[in-house]
Design a protein around this motif. Structure first.
Motif, PDB file in Angstrom:
ATOM      1  N   ASN A   1     -10.594  -0.429  -2.100  1.00 60.99           N
ATOM      2  CA  ASN A   1     -10.538  -0.617  -3.538  1.00 60.99           C
ATOM      3  C   ASN A   1     -11.074   0.594  -4.288  1.00 60.99           C
ATOM      4  N   ASP A   2     -11.707   1.499  -3.570  1.00 62.32           N
ATOM      5  CA  ASP A   2     -12.319   2.681  -4.174  1.00 62.32           C
ATOM      6  C   ASP A   2     -11.476   3.942  -3.955  1.00 62.32           C
ATOM      7  N   PHE A   3     -10.316   3.807  -3.289  1.00 63.00           N
ATOM      8  CA  PHE A   3      -9.560   4.997  -2.916  1.00 63.00           C
ATOM      9  C   PHE A   3      -8.115   4.922  -3.402  1.00 63.00           C
ATOM     10  N   TYR A   4      -7.620   6.084  -3.766  1.00 61.23           N
ATOM     11  CA  TYR A   4      -6.209   6.261  -4.119  1.00 61.23           C
ATOM     12  C   TYR A   4      -5.664   7.363  -3.217  1.00 61.23           C
ATOM     13  N   VAL A   5      -4.539   7.064  -2.563  1.00 64.95           N
ATOM     14  CA  VAL A   5      -3.976   7.980  -1.571  1.00 64.95           C
ATOM     15  C   VAL A   5      -2.556   8.336  -2.007  1.00 64.95           C
ATOM     16  N   TYR A   6      -2.248   9.633  -1.927  1.00 66.98           N
ATOM     17  CA  TYR A   6      -0.953  10.097  -2.417  1.00 66.98           C
ATOM     18  C   TYR A   6      -0.397  11.151  -1.469  1.00 66.98           C
ATOM     19  N   TRP A   7       0.843  10.962  -1.048  1.00 62.22           N
ATOM     20  CA  TRP A   7       1.561  11.944  -0.232  1.00 62.22           C
ATOM     21  C   TRP A   7       2.780  12.424  -1.004  1.00 62.22           C
ATOM     22  N   GLN A   8       2.989  13.755  -1.028  1.00 59.38           N
ATOM     23  CA  GLN A   8       4.181  14.304  -1.661  1.00 59.38           C
ATOM     24  C   GLN A   8       4.623  15.554  -0.914  1.00 59.38           C
ATOM     25  N   THR A   9       5.887  15.930  -1.120  1.00 61.09           N
ATOM     26  CA  THR A   9       6.366  17.219  -0.629  1.00 61.09           C
ATOM     27  C   THR A   9       6.238  18.232  -1.761  1.00 61.09           C
ATOM     28  N   SER A  10       6.295  19.510  -1.388  1.00 64.84           N
ATOM     29  CA  SER A  10       6.057  20.540  -2.392  1.00 64.84           C
ATOM     30  C   SER A  10       7.342  21.103  -3.004  1.00 64.84           C
ATOM     31  N   MET A  11       8.386  21.276  -2.210  1.00 62.70           N
ATOM     32  CA  MET A  11       9.636  21.859  -2.725  1.00 62.70           C
ATOM     33  C   MET A  11      10.832  21.063  -2.207  1.00 62.70           C
ATOM     34  N   PRO A  12      11.390  20.204  -3.041  1.00 60.55           N
ATOM     35  CA  PRO A  12      10.921  19.880  -4.392  1.00 60.55           C
ATOM     36  C   PRO A  12       9.749  18.915  -4.346  1.00 60.55           C
ATOM     37  N   LYS A  13       9.064  18.758  -5.480  1.00 61.02           N
ATOM     38  CA  LYS A  13       7.968  17.796  -5.540  1.00 61.02           C
ATOM     39  C   LYS A  13       8.547  16.384  -5.497  1.00 61.02           C
ATOM     40  N   THR A  14       8.291  15.710  -4.402  1.00 59.02           N
ATOM     41  CA  THR A  14       8.885  14.402  -4.165  1.00 59.02           C
ATOM     42  C   THR A  14       7.810  13.425  -3.716  1.00 59.02           C
ATOM     43  N   VAL A  15       7.844  12.219  -4.265  1.00 58.96           N
ATOM     44  CA  VAL A  15       6.900  11.180  -3.862  1.00 58.96           C
ATOM     45  C   VAL A  15       7.316  10.640  -2.499  1.00 58.96           C
ATOM     46  N   VAL A  16       6.457  10.824  -1.499  1.00 58.94           N
ATOM     47  CA  VAL A  16       6.742  10.346  -0.145  1.00 58.94           C
ATOM     48  C   VAL A  16       6.244   8.912   0.007  1.00 58.94           C
ATOM     49  N   THR A  17       4.972   8.693  -0.264  1.00 57.07           N
ATOM     50  CA  THR A  17       4.397   7.346  -0.277  1.00 57.07           C
ATOM     51  C   THR A  17       3.023   7.427  -0.914  1.00 57.07           C
ATOM     52  N   TYR A  18       2.420   6.283  -1.195  1.00 57.29           N
ATOM     53  CA  TYR A  18       1.118   6.272  -1.847  1.00 57.29           C
ATOM     54  C   TYR A  18       0.443   4.929  -1.614  1.00 57.29           C
ATOM     55  N   TYR A  19      -0.867   4.911  -1.871  1.00 55.66           N
ATOM     56  CA  TYR A  19      -1.625   3.653  -1.818  1.00 55.66           C
ATOM     57  C   TYR A  19      -2.439   3.526  -3.095  1.00 55.66           C
ATOM     58  N   LEU A  20      -2.283   2.379  -3.787  1.00 52.68           N
ATOM     59  CA  LEU A  20      -3.062   2.055  -4.971  1.00 52.68           C
ATOM     60  C   LEU A  20      -3.725   0.706  -4.746  1.00 52.68           C
ATOM     61  N   PRO A  21      -5.018   0.586  -5.024  1.00 49.38           N
ATOM     62  CA  PRO A  21      -5.689  -0.703  -4.823  1.00 49.38           C
ATOM     63  C   PRO A  21      -5.001  -1.815  -5.607  1.00 49.38           C
ATOM     64  N   GLY A  22      -4.721  -2.893  -4.904  1.00 48.61           N
ATOM     65  CA  GLY A  22      -4.142  -4.057  -5.554  1.00 48.61           C
ATOM     66  C   GLY A  22      -2.670  -3.943  -5.878  1.00 48.61           C
ATOM     67  N   ASN A  23      -2.037  -2.854  -5.460  1.00 49.24           N
ATOM     68  CA  ASN A  23      -0.614  -2.672  -5.761  1.00 49.24           C
ATOM     69  C   ASN A  23       0.152  -2.472  -4.454  1.00 49.24           C
ATOM     70  N   THR A  24       1.155  -3.303  -4.220  1.00 56.00           N
ATOM     71  CA  THR A  24       1.918  -3.210  -2.969  1.00 56.00           C
ATOM     72  C   THR A  24       3.322  -2.659  -3.184  1.00 56.00           C
ATOM     73  N   SER A  25       3.686  -2.355  -4.418  1.00 55.34           N
ATOM     74  CA  SER A  25       5.037  -1.864  -4.679  1.00 55.34           C
ATOM     75  C   SER A  25       5.141  -0.386  -4.318  1.00 55.34           C
ATOM     76  N   GLN A  26       6.373   0.060  -4.071  1.00 59.36           N
ATOM     77  CA  GLN A  26       6.659   1.467  -3.828  1.00 59.36           C
ATOM     78  C   GLN A  26       7.775   1.909  -4.780  1.00 59.36           C
ATOM     79  N   ASP A  27       7.615   1.512  -6.053  1.00 56.16           N
ATOM     80  CA  ASP A  27       8.666   1.755  -7.035  1.00 56.16           C
ATOM     81  C   ASP A  27       8.951   3.233  -7.254  1.00 56.16           C
TER      82      ASP A  27
END
Length: 279
Positions: A45-71
């Motif tokens: 609940n205290d952490f936010y995790v974010y993965w992205q690529t650099s070229m192009p900048k693309t959202v790979v996946t992420y973790y948000l407390p209390g949120n299970t969507s990958q919109d």
């Protein structure tokens, strides 16, 4: 506050950026390591995790407390990029990437923020993924019943490899490389994003002529070699693992001296915190 896409600006982030290289095989799986070096028990609940690529900048996946969507996850990574909740509780924020494709040859960025520290960055890792695929065993076609000193053409074909190959023709009599002026190689990218190669060799025919076609995959340190004589086809295939010269330069130092902009998918983080409302 509704789930939204928030641009988080980090300035002068130069320290403690870990850099790694990994290799994956097309169709396989790979782990991109991102591990917090201190502690063993984490309240997610205290952490936010974010993965992205650099070229192009693309959202790979992420973790948000209390949120299970990958919109906001890019469609290229849907159902292929995963984080492990159990592992993250132990400080392991590594990305598990499945069914690797050539398009996954990217530089990936892992960013971990801590809510209790006003979204301070506590971990940043840069992982470069190199992708490889085995070439098919070469097939060599040869002329039949040539005349002495007649120019004859050998043809060597290999498919579905990655990255682009190196092709050699070898005189098996003395194991010398044949002159590249006698060769013509065509490498094309097929519909799978892999490489097909066709190479021809034109030389004057002599009795007992014996040549080899060698397809080298530099990344896999692999040579596929087929010997061929006049009147025979694809004789004596060989698989040889070699210490081919590979670019082993480490990723150079990488820091954000003028600031770094990263897209963070953060929704309802501090809905009750006036500092966030001002943003």
């Amino acid at each position: 506050m509704a789930l939204g896409l928030v641009l988080v600006l980090f300035r002068s982030l130069c320290a403690d950026i870990q850099e790694r290289k990994v290799q994956g095989v097309v169709g396989g799986s790979v782990e991109l390591s991102c591990i917090y070096p201190e502690g063993s028990n984490f309240d997610l609940n205290d952490f936010y995790v974010y993965w992205q690529t650099s070229m192009p900048k693309t959202v790979v996946t992420y973790y948000l407390p209390g949120n299970t969507s990958q919109d906001y996850q890019d469609s290229h990574y849907q159902h292929r990029a995963q984080l492990s909740l159990d592992s993250m509780k132990q400080g392991d924020f590594s990305l598990h990437l499945h069914n690797i494709t050539p398009k996954d040859e990217q530089t990936f960025h892992c960013l971990v923020l801590r809510k209790s520290l006003s979204l301070k960055e506590v971990l940043q890792v840069v992982v470069t993924l190199h992708v490889a695929a085995n070439y098919s065993m070469p097939v060599v076609s040869t002329p039949t019943h040539p005349n002495l000193n007649q120019l004859v053409t050998f043809k060597c074909t290999s498919t579905n490899g990655y990255p682009s190959p190196r092709v050699y023709w070898i005189n098996q009599t003395d194991n010398s490389l044949l002159d590249t002026a006698l060769q013509n190689s065509t490498v094309v990218l097929n519909e799978r994003g892999l490489y097909d190669v066709v190479s021809t060799l034109r030389v004057p025919w002599t009795p007992n002529m014996n040549v080899q076609c060698c397809i080298e995959n530099v990344l896999l340190h692999q040579n596929l070699t087929v010997s061929s004589q006049i009147g025979a086809q694809s004789v004596s295939p060989e698989l040889e693992l070699t210490e081919s010269q590979v670019d082993r330069e480490l990723i150079q130092g990488w820091c954000y001296t003028n600031g770094l902009s990263m897209l963070m998918v953060i929704g309802g983080l501090y809905s009750s915190d006036p500092r966030m409302d001002q943003n």
